[in-house]
Design an enzyme around this catalytic site. Structure first.
Site, PDB file in Angstrom:
ATOM      1  N   HIS A  56     -11.816  18.508 -27.705  1.00 43.64           N
ATOM      2  CA  HIS A  56     -11.820  17.091 -28.117  1.00 43.64           C
ATOM      3  C   HIS A  56     -10.419  16.496 -27.975  1.00 43.64           C
ATOM      4  O   HIS A  56     -10.254  15.404 -27.436  1.00 43.64           O
ATOM      5  CB  HIS A  56     -12.233  16.953 -29.597  1.00 43.64           C
ATOM      6  CG  HIS A  56     -13.637  17.350 -29.916  1.00 43.64           C
ATOM      7  ND1 HIS A  56     -13.961  18.187 -30.961  1.00 43.64           N
ATOM      8  CD2 HIS A  56     -14.809  17.016 -29.328  1.00 43.64           C
ATOM      9  CE1 HIS A  56     -15.274  18.338 -31.020  1.00 43.64           C
ATOM     10  NE2 HIS A  56     -15.818  17.648 -30.034  1.00 43.64           N
ATOM     11  N   LYS A  81     -27.722  14.761 -41.125  1.00 42.26           N
ATOM     12  CA  LYS A  81     -27.327  16.001 -40.442  1.00 42.26           C
ATOM     13  C   LYS A  81     -26.416  16.811 -41.360  1.00 42.26           C
ATOM     14  O   LYS A  81     -25.441  16.253 -41.906  1.00 42.26           O
ATOM     15  CB  LYS A  81     -26.583  15.609 -39.160  1.00 42.26           C
ATOM     16  CG  LYS A  81     -26.475  16.716 -38.134  1.00 42.26           C
ATOM     17  CD  LYS A  81     -25.903  16.148 -36.825  1.00 42.26           C
ATOM     18  CE  LYS A  81     -25.274  17.237 -35.970  1.00 42.26           C
ATOM     19  NZ  LYS A  81     -24.574  16.684 -34.809  1.00 42.26           N
ATOM     20  N   ARG A 105     -18.461  18.534 -20.032  1.00 44.63           N
ATOM     21  CA  ARG A 105     -18.112  19.946 -19.871  1.00 44.63           C
ATOM     22  C   ARG A 105     -18.828  20.568 -18.689  1.00 44.63           C
ATOM     23  O   ARG A 105     -18.269  21.329 -17.921  1.00 44.63           O
ATOM     24  CB  ARG A 105     -18.479  20.723 -21.149  1.00 44.63           C
ATOM     25  CG  ARG A 105     -17.564  20.447 -22.296  1.00 44.63           C
ATOM     26  CD  ARG A 105     -18.115  21.006 -23.572  1.00 44.63           C
ATOM     27  NE  ARG A 105     -19.398  20.382 -23.888  1.00 44.63           N
ATOM     28  CZ  ARG A 105     -20.003  20.469 -25.046  1.00 44.63           C
ATOM     29  NH1 ARG A 105     -19.491  21.186 -26.014  1.00 44.63           N
ATOM     30  NH2 ARG A 105     -21.148  19.859 -25.252  1.00 44.63           N
ATOM     31  N   SER A 118     -17.991  22.510 -31.098  1.00 48.97           N
ATOM     32  CA  SER A 118     -17.775  22.717 -32.532  1.00 48.97           C
ATOM     33  C   SER A 118     -18.770  23.741 -33.063  1.00 48.97           C
ATOM     34  O   SER A 118     -18.419  24.589 -33.892  1.00 48.97           O
ATOM     35  CB  SER A 118     -17.953  21.392 -33.289  1.00 48.97           C
ATOM     36  OG  SER A 118     -16.994  20.460 -32.879  1.00 48.97           O
TER      37      SER A 118
HETATM   38  O1  PNS Z   1     -20.331  14.954 -31.401  1.00 47.17           O
HETATM   39  P1  PNS Z   1     -21.745  14.478 -31.183  1.00 47.17           P
HETATM   40  O2  PNS Z   1     -22.576  14.695 -32.419  1.00 47.17           O
HETATM   41  O3  PNS Z   1     -22.356  15.060 -29.940  1.00 47.17           O
HETATM   42  O4  PNS Z   1     -21.629  12.888 -30.928  1.00 47.17           O
HETATM   43  C1  PNS Z   1     -22.784  12.107 -30.691  1.00 47.17           C
HETATM   44  C2  PNS Z   1     -22.482  10.616 -30.868  1.00 47.17           C
HETATM   45  C3  PNS Z   1     -21.888  10.353 -32.237  1.00 47.17           C
HETATM   46  C4  PNS Z   1     -21.493  10.167 -29.809  1.00 47.17           C
HETATM   47  C5  PNS Z   1     -23.804   9.847 -30.682  1.00 47.17           C
HETATM   48  O5  PNS Z   1     -24.802  10.477 -31.430  1.00 47.17           O
HETATM   49  C6  PNS Z   1     -23.721   8.399 -31.126  1.00 47.17           C
HETATM   50  O6  PNS Z   1     -23.099   7.590 -30.472  1.00 47.17           O
HETATM   51  N1  PNS Z   1     -24.343   8.088 -32.301  1.00 47.17           N
HETATM   52  C7  PNS Z   1     -24.281   6.788 -32.904  1.00 47.17           C
HETATM   53  C8  PNS Z   1     -25.680   6.149 -32.977  1.00 47.17           C
HETATM   54  C9  PNS Z   1     -26.006   5.458 -31.665  1.00 47.17           C
HETATM   55  O7  PNS Z   1     -25.316   4.564 -31.227  1.00 47.17           O
HETATM   56  N2  PNS Z   1     -27.108   5.935 -31.040  1.00 47.17           N
HETATM   57  C10 PNS Z   1     -27.543   5.431 -29.756  1.00 47.17           C
HETATM   58  C11 PNS Z   1     -26.830   6.172 -28.627  1.00 47.17           C
HETATM   59  S1  PNS Z   1     -27.313   5.551 -27.063  1.00 47.17           S
END
Ligand code: PNS
Length: 158
Positions: free
Chosen positions: A17, A41, A90, A127
């Site tokens: 990150h 979560k 990745r 993570s």
């Molecule tokens: O580290 P992660 O959990 O893989 O990150 C995922 C994240 C936070 C980037 C994604 O779940 C997100 O943007 N969530 C916010 C809700 C949202 O906007 N959802 C629609 C995505 S198109």
């Protein structure tokens, strides 16, 4: 000012990150590392703890700041004048879901997503994997920032 956001759960932040944040900081005047508040979560660290670790980790980089958000990422972007999301890719396995999200975010609010290719040193890093390895006694030094390592070991009971 051109702002970009690096969103994620960061439970906890890894060196993979951090590599993305630093590279994003080369592309934008300000980079917001935005931690998703997701009460549904379960996480190892709460949002405040994750933000505290992130703030320590990005302290040497004055144009990188840390915040948290809930709800849609594009709403956070609109409210903060952010036009670009920067993410690390990745492997091919990341691509399908990332492309889906990028297309949805563009459809919702014309927010662009820029992908940086993850440093091969961290290509396998996540993570979840770091937490699993740490939980079962493996060595994750060099995979997470120094500010995270002792907290991670303590949290998993080592
Ligand atoms: O580290 P992660 O959990 O893989 O990150 C995922 C994240 C936070 C980037 C994604 O779940 C997100 O943007 N969530 C916010 C809700 C949202 O906007 N959802 C629609 C995505 S198109």
């Amino acid at each position: 000012m051109r702002k970009a956001v690096c969103p994620g759960s960061f439970d906890p932040v890894t060196n993979g990150h951090l590599d993305v944040f630093i590279r994003a900081a080369d592309l934008a005047d300000e980079v917001v590392v935005a931690v998703l508040i997701n009460k549904t979560k379960s996480s190892l660290f709460d949002v405040e703890e994750r933000m505290e670790m992130l703030r320590e980790v990005v302290a040497p980089y004055p144009t990188i700041v840390v915040d948290a958000f809930h709800g849609l990422l594009v709403d956070y972007c609109r409210d903060h004048g952010i036009k670009a999301i920067v993410k690390g890719l990745r492997a091919v396995s990341d691509f399908d879901y990332e492309l889906q999200m990028a297309q949805m975010n563009f459809r919702l609010a014309q927010v662009e997503t820029l992908f940086v290719s993850t440093n091969p040193l961290y290509g396998y890093l996540s993570s979840s994997l770091v937490k699993e390895v740490a939980t079962y006694g493996g060595d994750v030094s060099g995979l997470v920032p120094d500010a995270v390592l002792p907290r991670l070991y303590e949290r998993v009971g080592r």
